[in-house]
Design an enzyme around this catalytic site. Structure first.
Site, mmCIF file in Angstrom:
data_model
loop_
_atom_site.group_PDB
_atom_site.id
_atom_site.type_symbol
_atom_site.label_atom_id
_atom_site.label_comp_id
_atom_site.label_asym_id
_atom_site.label_seq_id
_atom_site.Cartn_x
_atom_site.Cartn_y
_atom_site.Cartn_z
ATOM 1 N N GLU A 225 0.810 -1.212 0.000
ATOM 2 C CA GLU A 225 0.000 0.000 0.000
ATOM 3 C C GLU A 225 0.852 1.274 0.000
ATOM 4 O OE1 GLU A 225 -3.327 -0.104 0.018
ATOM 5 O OE2 GLU A 225 -3.816 -2.145 0.593
ATOM 6 N N LYS A 226 1.814 1.340 0.917
ATOM 7 C CA LYS A 226 2.621 2.558 1.022
ATOM 8 C C LYS A 226 3.518 2.739 -0.196
ATOM 9 C CE LYS A 226 6.476 4.673 3.335
ATOM 10 N NZ LYS A 226 7.698 4.394 4.085
ATOM 11 N N VAL A 227 4.154 1.668 -0.654
ATOM 12 C CA VAL A 227 5.036 1.767 -1.821
ATOM 13 C C VAL A 227 4.245 2.246 -3.034
ATOM 14 C CG1 VAL A 227 6.429 0.439 -3.455
ATOM 15 C CG2 VAL A 227 6.695 0.070 -0.996
ATOM 16 N N CYS A 230 3.543 5.962 -2.712
ATOM 17 C CA CYS A 230 4.751 6.761 -2.924
ATOM 18 C C CYS A 230 5.057 6.897 -4.409
ATOM 19 C CB CYS A 230 5.936 6.131 -2.197
ATOM 20 S SG CYS A 230 5.914 6.331 -0.398
#
Length: 299
Positions: A225-227, A230
């Protein structure tokens, strides 16, 4: 286009003697805040001077009032690419005026103003943030530097370009592990193979709406999710993206939720509803204030 290089060292004197203006950067643009708030790896900040490798060249950047000066980058196409990368043309005054309607950001902006969103090369950004998962910045930069030195192509004056998908697709597992990738080595190799074979089109997320682009990235090995958020924010300019790390999670919980804990998914949806297409900018101001300035609750 940016790779960590410990040999990139400069001084104010060296910059001023060989540099020229690369871009007009109207207020409130702030070069150092933009380069030091977690968007890209490899820049070295020394006061008002930033050094790194861009387009296979060692360069030095410094902001002078409403302009950014560069040393080490002399050809027009690379300079145009650098202007786009730095995001100097973004309407930050208007953006921050809108962000200032938020009760929390209004208090942060005097100390965080001027952060633009970088426009990075999607391939390098994707690999960089796959490497960043459950990692720390010194280790991330060391890994990216080793990948570049081992698989990149020579640039100018000893600089090396970031390795292509073809180069990493053909790398042997042992070679990748020697770059300190750890468990991420198979992810990097498989993503490189998908891109090299044309199975994954790096330009496709840029053409797709945010939700569709996010699904494309989440289908890749090693992309969580975070990657995904970003890469969507820092390479594709999807302003709805709101990467949630420990710093941003704490900031939202403390400053908006009265200390109540929420999941990263809940916080991401909260931010998207609250900030809309400026969620990514809001994330950068929250991150910079909380992590880089070491600040608690805004005054």
């Amino acid at each position: 286009m940016v790779a960590a290089d410990p040999r990139c060292r400069g001084s104010h004197e060296a910059l001023t003697s060989t540099s020229s203006t690369v871009a007009f950067a109207p207020a409130p643009y702030h070069l150092i805040r933009t380069l030091s708030c977690g968007q890209a790896f490899g820049w070295r900040i020394d006061g008002t001077l930033a050094t790194g490798v861009f387009a296979g060249r060692r360069i030095r950047l410094q902001q002078r009032d409403s302009a950014v000066a560069v040393a080490g980058l002399d050809d027009p196409p690379a300079r145009r690419a650098l202007r786009r990368y730095l995001g100097v043309d973004q309407p930050l005054r208007e953006i921050e005026s809108r962000l200032g309607r938020d009760r929390v950001l209004r208090r942060l902006l005097p100390l965080t103003s001027g952060i633009a969103l970088l426009r990075q090369d999607p391939w390098e950004c994707l690999v960089g943030f796959i490497v960043s998962a459950f990692n720390n910045i010194p280790k991330i930069e060391l890994t990216l530097r080793r990948l570049t030195e081992r698989f990149g192509q020579p640039g100018r004056e000893g600089a090396v370009t970031f390795p292509t998908p073809d180069a990493l697709a053909e790398a042997r597992p042992g070679e990748l592990r020697s770059c300190l990738l750890g468990y991420r080595a198979p992810y990097v190799r498989e993503v490189a193979r998908l891109v090299s074979r044309g199975t994954f089109d790096l330009s496709a997320p840029g053409r797709a709406p945010y939700d569709d682009a996010r699904r494309m990235l989440l289908a890749l090995p090693g992309v969580g999710e975070k990657v995904a958020d970003c890469v969507l924010l820092f390479a594709y300019g999807k302003g709805e993206a709101f990467p949630v790390d420990v710093w941003v999670k704490r900031a939202v919980e403390q400053w908006y939720l009265g200390g109540r804990a929420r999941s990263e998914r809940w916080i991401r949806e909260f931010a998207r509803d609250r900030f809309g297409d400026l969620a990514g900018y809001a994330q950068q101001h929250l991150f910079y204030y909380r992590r880089s300035l070491g600040r608690g609750r805004p005054a």
